[in-house]
Design an enzyme around this catalytic site. Sequence first.
Site, PDB file in Angstrom:
ATOM      1  N   CYS A   1       0.084  26.209 -37.464  1.00 47.87           N
ATOM      2  CA  CYS A   1      -0.983  26.534 -36.509  1.00 47.87           C
ATOM      3  C   CYS A   1      -1.028  28.212 -36.442  1.00 47.87           C
ATOM      4  O   CYS A   1      -2.210  28.406 -35.797  1.00 47.87           O
ATOM      5  CB  CYS A   1      -0.766  25.813 -34.972  1.00 47.87           C
ATOM      6  SG  CYS A   1      -0.346  24.275 -35.196  1.00 47.87           S
TER       7      CYS A   1
ATOM      8  N   ASN B   1       8.917  25.539 -32.104  1.00 49.97           N
ATOM      9  CA  ASN B   1       8.295  25.078 -33.404  1.00 49.97           C
ATOM     10  C   ASN B   1       8.433  26.141 -34.452  1.00 49.97           C
ATOM     11  O   ASN B   1       8.580  25.861 -35.660  1.00 49.97           O
ATOM     12  CB  ASN B   1       6.861  24.860 -33.677  1.00 49.97           C
ATOM     13  CG  ASN B   1       6.004  25.604 -32.885  1.00 49.97           C
ATOM     14  OD1 ASN B   1       6.053  26.095 -31.581  1.00 49.97           O
ATOM     15  ND2 ASN B   1       4.776  25.965 -33.326  1.00 49.97           N
TER      16      ASN B   1
END
Length: 373
Positions: A317, A143
């Site tokens: 995140c 990611n």
Amino acid sequence: MYFLDNASTTKPFDEIKDLYDECAQNFYNPSALYDKAVLVRKKIETARKNICKYIGGEEGTLYFTASATEANNMAISSVKYHSKELVVSALEHPAVYEVAKSFQNAGVSVKFLDYTSNGITIEEIKSKVTKNTALVSMMHVSNETGIINDIKLLTKEIKKINPKIIVHVDGVQAFGKIPVDLMDLGVDMYTLSAHKIHGLKGVGALWVKNHVNVAPIIYGGGQESGVRSGTENVLGILAFELAAKKVSSDVFKNAEIARKQKQTIIDGLNKNNVKYVINGDSCSPYILSISVDGLRGEVLVHSLEKYGIYIATGSACSSKKTENRALENLGRTPSQIKGSIRISFSAYNNYDLTEVADIIAKEINKIVKTIKG
Ligand code: PLP
């Protein structure tokens, strides 16, 4: 508006509004016995079957969860480690990495696989995975950098060491973006998230191959065959099915659109003489991660806001954390890490990015000049 943070989330498909109306009318609890509820149950089962088909996972079952984070937790917690080892890659999303850390703190022997710019190597598998390994967890596409792991090759190597080792793959950034055929990959468990493919937030899934054990981490009314209790998120699941159908039928066409968008940004950086390095060699067309010495990623993010351009400094995140495992693992210096940005694309935002690329490049040069003086 140019939304270039599609690795963090994507805009839900418009058709989901119609699904909302349908679900609001047919609001029945899928576990109830009367006919109207049975129809809702049937829709969930059809969604399960269809999503399995889209990932080549007919020889397994899909368990719906409230997020990919939950699915990853479930996968890793399904194995009894006792005196056995857990192996995860050093680049995993916190939804895997932090679970591994918590097992380590509880006394489980945990090993971390290092990355190269082409992903995890066979040599790394051979040096860390042993006959005593119970589970290996690796991501399909990173990611943060977009680096693609050759999951088929790596899984084959792991199974050669011991065919009983469970191979779990976090496929959140892969499904719908690169071809995914679980039977061909040979994995035992695979994680999906709906909001990364234009579905809704709050829905994920764990695919589990037939005859592989999966254990619940949430107990209650026994929904999802007892593996994940809690009344099903019917709208979220049906929207997931809709999104999965759309993205999986256009994987190649969409990847080409994303590749062109990515190339336009790279061309803009080159044209404006930006000094940057791309983080990763064999990467997803959907993610461009670069490091620029002397840049502050967050300053760029805010300076682009005023043009209506939205990018990220890294994964959403980890944006609040100071360390960056992914980039450290690739050998980036602290200054390069501070100057890292992630631009991520979607074929469903089919923008012409020529001007945007120019703006991004000029803003980078301006910030670097100000900081370096
Ligand atoms: N795994 C990867 C690779 C991700 O990119 C993300 C989201 O950023 C997750 C897991 C977590 O997904 P969710 O938001 O559905 O919990």
